[in-house]
Scaffold this motif. Sequence first.
Motif, PDB file in Angstrom:
ATOM      1  N   HIS A 183       0.807  -1.220   0.000  1.00 34.79           N
ATOM      2  CA  HIS A 183       0.000   0.000   0.000  1.00 34.79           C
ATOM      3  C   HIS A 183       0.844   1.276   0.000  1.00 34.79           C
ATOM      4  O   HIS A 183       0.333   2.369   0.275  1.00 34.79           O
ATOM      5  CB  HIS A 183      -0.968  -0.011   1.189  1.00 34.79           C
ATOM      6  CG  HIS A 183      -1.997  -1.069   1.062  1.00 34.79           C
ATOM      7  ND1 HIS A 183      -1.813  -2.350   1.550  1.00 34.79           N
ATOM      8  CD2 HIS A 183      -3.212  -1.067   0.461  1.00 34.79           C
ATOM      9  CE1 HIS A 183      -2.885  -3.075   1.272  1.00 34.79           C
ATOM     10  NE2 HIS A 183      -3.744  -2.320   0.616  1.00 34.79           N
ATOM     11  N   LYS A 184       2.152   1.117  -0.288  1.00 30.27           N
ATOM     12  CA  LYS A 184       3.083   2.243  -0.395  1.00 30.27           C
ATOM     13  C   LYS A 184       3.056   3.150   0.833  1.00 30.27           C
ATOM     14  O   LYS A 184       3.012   4.371   0.742  1.00 30.27           O
ATOM     15  CB  LYS A 184       2.815   3.030  -1.673  1.00 30.27           C
ATOM     16  CG  LYS A 184       3.023   2.182  -2.900  1.00 30.27           C
ATOM     17  CD  LYS A 184       2.782   2.924  -4.162  1.00 30.27           C
ATOM     18  CE  LYS A 184       3.067   1.935  -5.289  1.00 30.27           C
ATOM     19  NZ  LYS A 184       2.634   2.282  -6.555  1.00 30.27           N
ATOM     20  N   LYS A 185       3.086   2.510   1.995  1.00 32.61           N
ATOM     21  CA  LYS A 185       3.142   3.247   3.254  1.00 32.61           C
ATOM     22  C   LYS A 185       4.581   3.244   3.761  1.00 32.61           C
ATOM     23  O   LYS A 185       5.385   2.397   3.396  1.00 32.61           O
ATOM     24  CB  LYS A 185       2.225   2.603   4.293  1.00 32.61           C
ATOM     25  CG  LYS A 185       0.754   2.718   3.948  1.00 32.61           C
ATOM     26  CD  LYS A 185      -0.102   2.130   5.030  1.00 32.61           C
ATOM     27  CE  LYS A 185      -1.571   2.297   4.722  1.00 32.61           C
ATOM     28  NZ  LYS A 185      -2.414   1.819   5.803  1.00 32.61           N
ATOM     29  N   SER A 186       4.876   4.159   4.649  1.00 29.91           N
ATOM     30  CA  SER A 186       6.216   4.296   5.196  1.00 29.91           C
ATOM     31  C   SER A 186       6.599   3.086   6.052  1.00 29.91           C
ATOM     32  O   SER A 186       5.871   2.712   6.980  1.00 29.91           O
ATOM     33  CB  SER A 186       6.294   5.565   6.042  1.00 29.91           C
ATOM     34  OG  SER A 186       7.475   5.580   6.795  1.00 29.91           O
ATOM     35  N   LEU A 187       7.746   2.498   5.751  1.00 27.03           N
ATOM     36  CA  LEU A 187       8.251   1.377   6.551  1.00 27.03           C
ATOM     37  C   LEU A 187       8.677   1.849   7.939  1.00 27.03           C
ATOM     38  O   LEU A 187       8.556   1.105   8.908  1.00 27.03           O
ATOM     39  CB  LEU A 187       9.396   0.673   5.834  1.00 27.03           C
ATOM     40  CG  LEU A 187       9.020  -0.029   4.522  1.00 27.03           C
ATOM     41  CD1 LEU A 187      10.248  -0.653   3.887  1.00 27.03           C
ATOM     42  CD2 LEU A 187       7.936  -1.066   4.738  1.00 27.03           C
ATOM     43  N   LEU A 188       9.167   3.086   8.016  1.00 27.86           N
ATOM     44  CA  LEU A 188       9.538   3.629   9.335  1.00 27.86           C
ATOM     45  C   LEU A 188       8.313   3.820  10.218  1.00 27.86           C
ATOM     46  O   LEU A 188       8.370   3.564  11.423  1.00 27.86           O
ATOM     47  CB  LEU A 188      10.304   4.946   9.186  1.00 27.86           C
ATOM     48  CG  LEU A 188      11.739   4.810   8.683  1.00 27.86           C
ATOM     49  CD1 LEU A 188      12.369   6.186   8.485  1.00 27.86           C
ATOM     50  CD2 LEU A 188      12.565   3.974   9.635  1.00 27.86           C
ATOM     51  N   LYS A 189       7.200   4.242   9.636  1.00 27.64           N
ATOM     52  CA  LYS A 189       5.974   4.368  10.424  1.00 27.64           C
ATOM     53  C   LYS A 189       5.469   2.990  10.857  1.00 27.64           C
ATOM     54  O   LYS A 189       4.961   2.841  11.963  1.00 27.64           O
ATOM     55  CB  LYS A 189       4.895   5.109   9.634  1.00 27.64           C
ATOM     56  CG  LYS A 189       5.114   6.598   9.599  1.00 27.64           C
ATOM     57  CD  LYS A 189       3.957   7.302   8.935  1.00 27.64           C
ATOM     58  CE  LYS A 189       4.202   8.804   8.895  1.00 27.64           C
ATOM     59  NZ  LYS A 189       3.110   9.506   8.203  1.00 27.64           N
ATOM     60  N   THR A 190       5.643   2.017  10.008  1.00 28.05           N
ATOM     61  CA  THR A 190       5.247   0.656  10.373  1.00 28.05           C
ATOM     62  C   THR A 190       6.094   0.169  11.542  1.00 28.05           C
ATOM     63  O   THR A 190       5.561  -0.399  12.506  1.00 28.05           O
ATOM     64  CB  THR A 190       5.385  -0.296   9.170  1.00 28.05           C
ATOM     65  OG1 THR A 190       4.540   0.183   8.114  1.00 28.05           O
ATOM     66  CG2 THR A 190       5.001  -1.723   9.528  1.00 28.05           C
ATOM     67  N   LEU A 191       7.393   0.405  11.483  1.00 24.84           N
ATOM     68  CA  LEU A 191       8.277   0.030  12.584  1.00 24.84           C
ATOM     69  C   LEU A 191       7.894   0.787  13.853  1.00 24.84           C
ATOM     70  O   LEU A 191       7.792   0.187  14.929  1.00 24.84           O
ATOM     71  CB  LEU A 191       9.735   0.308  12.215  1.00 24.84           C
ATOM     72  CG  LEU A 191      10.764  -0.017  13.285  1.00 24.84           C
ATOM     73  CD1 LEU A 191      10.729  -1.504  13.648  1.00 24.84           C
ATOM     74  CD2 LEU A 191      12.151   0.385  12.814  1.00 24.84           C
ATOM     75  N   ARG A 192       7.653   2.073  13.735  1.00 25.11           N
ATOM     76  CA  ARG A 192       7.208   2.871  14.880  1.00 25.11           C
ATOM     77  C   ARG A 192       5.935   2.288  15.492  1.00 25.11           C
ATOM     78  O   ARG A 192       5.823   2.127  16.703  1.00 25.11           O
ATOM     79  CB  ARG A 192       6.948   4.316  14.441  1.00 25.11           C
ATOM     80  CG  ARG A 192       6.349   5.193  15.551  1.00 25.11           C
ATOM     81  CD  ARG A 192       5.540   6.352  15.032  1.00 25.11           C
ATOM     82  NE  ARG A 192       4.350   5.893  14.331  1.00 25.11           N
ATOM     83  CZ  ARG A 192       3.557   6.683  13.616  1.00 25.11           C
ATOM     84  NH1 ARG A 192       3.846   7.963  13.473  1.00 25.11           N
ATOM     85  NH2 ARG A 192       2.486   6.204  13.013  1.00 25.11           N
ATOM     86  N   ASN A 193       4.986   1.946  14.635  1.00 18.53           N
ATOM     87  CA  ASN A 193       3.720   1.397  15.110  1.00 18.53           C
ATOM     88  C   ASN A 193       3.910   0.082  15.851  1.00 18.53           C
ATOM     89  O   ASN A 193       3.277  -0.161  16.878  1.00 18.53           O
ATOM     90  CB  ASN A 193       2.748   1.218  13.947  1.00 18.53           C
ATOM     91  CG  ASN A 193       2.272   2.528  13.377  1.00 18.53           C
ATOM     92  OD1 ASN A 193       2.426   3.587  13.993  1.00 18.53           O
ATOM     93  ND2 ASN A 193       1.704   2.480  12.195  1.00 18.53           N
ATOM     94  N   LEU A 194       4.778  -0.774  15.341  1.00 16.63           N
ATOM     95  CA  LEU A 194       5.046  -2.051  16.009  1.00 16.63           C
ATOM     96  C   LEU A 194       5.702  -1.830  17.375  1.00 16.63           C
ATOM     97  O   LEU A 194       5.346  -2.491  18.351  1.00 16.63           O
ATOM     98  CB  LEU A 194       5.914  -2.941  15.128  1.00 16.63           C
ATOM     99  CG  LEU A 194       5.239  -3.502  13.884  1.00 16.63           C
ATOM    100  CD1 LEU A 194       6.261  -4.179  12.973  1.00 16.63           C
ATOM    101  CD2 LEU A 194       4.125  -4.459  14.252  1.00 16.63           C
ATOM    102  N   ILE A 195       6.634  -0.905  17.425  1.00 16.67           N
ATOM    103  CA  ILE A 195       7.303  -0.612  18.700  1.00 16.67           C
ATOM    104  C   ILE A 195       6.308  -0.042  19.706  1.00 16.67           C
ATOM    105  O   ILE A 195       6.301  -0.444  20.872  1.00 16.67           O
ATOM    106  CB  ILE A 195       8.501   0.339  18.487  1.00 16.67           C
ATOM    107  CG1 ILE A 195       9.617  -0.394  17.730  1.00 16.67           C
ATOM    108  CG2 ILE A 195       9.015   0.890  19.813  1.00 16.67           C
ATOM    109  CD1 ILE A 195      10.736   0.496  17.227  1.00 16.67           C
ATOM    110  N   LEU A 196       5.448   0.856  19.261  1.00 18.35           N
ATOM    111  CA  LEU A 196       4.452   1.437  20.171  1.00 18.35           C
ATOM    112  C   LEU A 196       3.421   0.397  20.616  1.00 18.35           C
ATOM    113  O   LEU A 196       2.995   0.403  21.769  1.00 18.35           O
ATOM    114  CB  LEU A 196       3.742   2.614  19.505  1.00 18.35           C
ATOM    115  CG  LEU A 196       4.586   3.869  19.318  1.00 18.35           C
ATOM    116  CD1 LEU A 196       3.831   4.904  18.497  1.00 18.35           C
ATOM    117  CD2 LEU A 196       5.020   4.445  20.657  1.00 18.35           C
TER     118      LEU A 196
END
Length: 140
Positions: A67-80
Motif C-alpha cells: 500500500h506504499k506506506k512508510s516502513l519507518l511508520k510501520t516500525l514505529r507502530n510495532l514498537i508502540l
Amino acid sequence: MRNKSREWLARYIPAEICATAGSILGALIILKLTNNRILAAYAATLCENTGFYLFIGIRDFTHSIKHKKSLLKTLRNLILEFGPAEFLDTFIIRPFWMYTLPLFINNYALGIFTAKIVADITFYIPTIISYELRKKHLKD
C-alpha cells in the motif's frame, strides 16, 4: 466491542499459532538437550517471540509495501504497540510461567502451553491498549 474483538483476533491469532508452536518446540528441544528447566523456559520465550514477531513483521511490512506506506511508520507502530508489554513479558513474566507451571502439570508440553496462555493474558492487556491508543492518536 464485537468489531474490536474480531479485529484483535484477526490481528493476533495467526501470529499466536506460530508462537505456540515455537514455544512448545523450543522448550522441548532445550529440555531434552540440557535437562535444564530454566534454559528451557527462556528457549520457549525466545522461540515464541521469534514465531510471533516474524509473522507480525512480515505481514505488517508486506502490507506497508503493498500500500506504499512508510516502513519507518510501520516500525514505529510495532514498537508502540508491543514495546511497553514486551520488555516485562520477555524478561520476567513469560519465563517465570514457562518455568513454574510445568512443575505443577505432569505433561511438560501441556505445562508450557498453559504457561503461554497465562503469560499471554498479561501481555495482551497493555498491548491492546497501546494498539488502540496508537490508532486513535497517530496517523499511519
